[in-house]
Design a protein around this motif. Sequence first.
Motif, PDB file in Angstrom:
ATOM      1  N   ASP A  62      38.944  46.798  35.680  1.00 34.87           N
ATOM      2  CA  ASP A  62      38.986  45.338  35.640  1.00 34.87           C
ATOM      3  C   ASP A  62      40.230  44.840  34.902  1.00 34.87           C
ATOM      4  OD1 ASP A  62      36.600  45.194  37.035  1.00 34.87           O
ATOM      5  OD2 ASP A  62      35.380  44.898  35.241  1.00 34.87           O
ATOM      6  N   TYR A  65      43.200  45.146  37.183  1.00 39.87           N
ATOM      7  CA  TYR A  65      43.177  44.111  38.223  1.00 39.87           C
ATOM      8  C   TYR A  65      43.671  42.780  37.662  1.00 39.87           C
ATOM      9  CZ  TYR A  65      41.576  40.678  41.547  1.00 39.87           C
ATOM     10  OH  TYR A  65      41.542  39.625  42.417  1.00 39.87           O
ATOM     11  N   ARG A  66      43.142  42.392  36.489  1.00 39.58           N
ATOM     12  CA  ARG A  66      43.572  41.121  35.893  1.00 39.58           C
ATOM     13  C   ARG A  66      45.053  41.151  35.543  1.00 39.58           C
ATOM     14  NH1 ARG A  66      38.345  41.383  33.809  1.00 39.58           N
ATOM     15  NH2 ARG A  66      39.029  42.422  31.918  1.00 39.58           N
ATOM     16  N   CYS A  67      45.548  42.292  35.127  1.00 37.02           N
ATOM     17  CA  CYS A  67      46.966  42.414  34.785  1.00 37.02           C
ATOM     18  C   CYS A  67      47.829  42.279  36.044  1.00 37.02           C
ATOM     19  CB  CYS A  67      47.222  43.743  34.081  1.00 37.02           C
ATOM     20  SG  CYS A  67      48.747  43.793  33.152  1.00 37.02           S
ATOM     21  N   GLU A  69      47.112  40.672  38.733  1.00 34.09           N
ATOM     22  CA  GLU A  69      46.985  39.327  39.272  1.00 34.09           C
ATOM     23  C   GLU A  69      47.447  38.244  38.293  1.00 34.09           C
ATOM     24  OE1 GLU A  69      46.043  38.757  42.490  1.00 34.09           O
ATOM     25  OE2 GLU A  69      46.102  40.951  42.626  1.00 34.09           O
ATOM     26  N   CYS A  70      47.909  38.629  37.125  1.00 29.75           N
ATOM     27  CA  CYS A  70      48.277  37.691  36.058  1.00 29.75           C
ATOM     28  C   CYS A  70      49.449  36.798  36.472  1.00 29.75           C
ATOM     29  CB  CYS A  70      48.642  38.465  34.800  1.00 29.75           C
ATOM     30  SG  CYS A  70      49.056  37.410  33.403  1.00 29.75           S
ATOM     31  N   PRO A  92      45.023  37.395  30.178  1.00 28.00           N
ATOM     32  CA  PRO A  92      43.654  37.340  30.694  1.00 28.00           C
ATOM     33  C   PRO A  92      42.765  38.459  30.156  1.00 28.00           C
ATOM     34  CG  PRO A  92      45.160  38.072  32.413  1.00 28.00           C
ATOM     35  CD  PRO A  92      45.996  37.675  31.233  1.00 28.00           C
ATOM     36  N   ASN A  93      43.369  39.455  29.508  1.00 29.25           N
ATOM     37  CA  ASN A  93      42.609  40.568  28.937  1.00 29.25           C
ATOM     38  C   ASN A  93      42.487  40.501  27.414  1.00 29.25           C
ATOM     39  OD1 ASN A  93      42.025  42.140  31.333  1.00 29.25           O
ATOM     40  ND2 ASN A  93      44.219  42.509  31.446  1.00 29.25           N
TER      41      ASN A  93
END
Length: 106
Positions: A62, A65-67, A69-70, A92-93
Amino acid sequence: MNPSMAQVLAAAGMLAVVVVLVFGILRYQRAGAEQRMRRMLQAVGLDPEIATSGDIETIMKDVRYRCRECSSEATCERWLAGKEEGGNEFCPNHRVFEILGKYGNR
């Protein structure tokens, strides 16, 4: 008007080039995101090796993924380089990293 064989082959060749370019760009972006993620882990006091740890594989999936899509890549790069003031709340993380730090994943 029927396309000639040369036109069909040229179109197929151009399509192949586009596909290769798209995959190359995606690979480049993923590598950059992975490097930023590891640098961020280290910057917040976590061992970057947890990124490959089987213990928290789902969490790190996860995080990755957030990285990827950041939308704060530029801010992240400046912060990691020490050119951005304040904390890493833009990330986001940041909450995940904070929690991992509290539970001793260092």
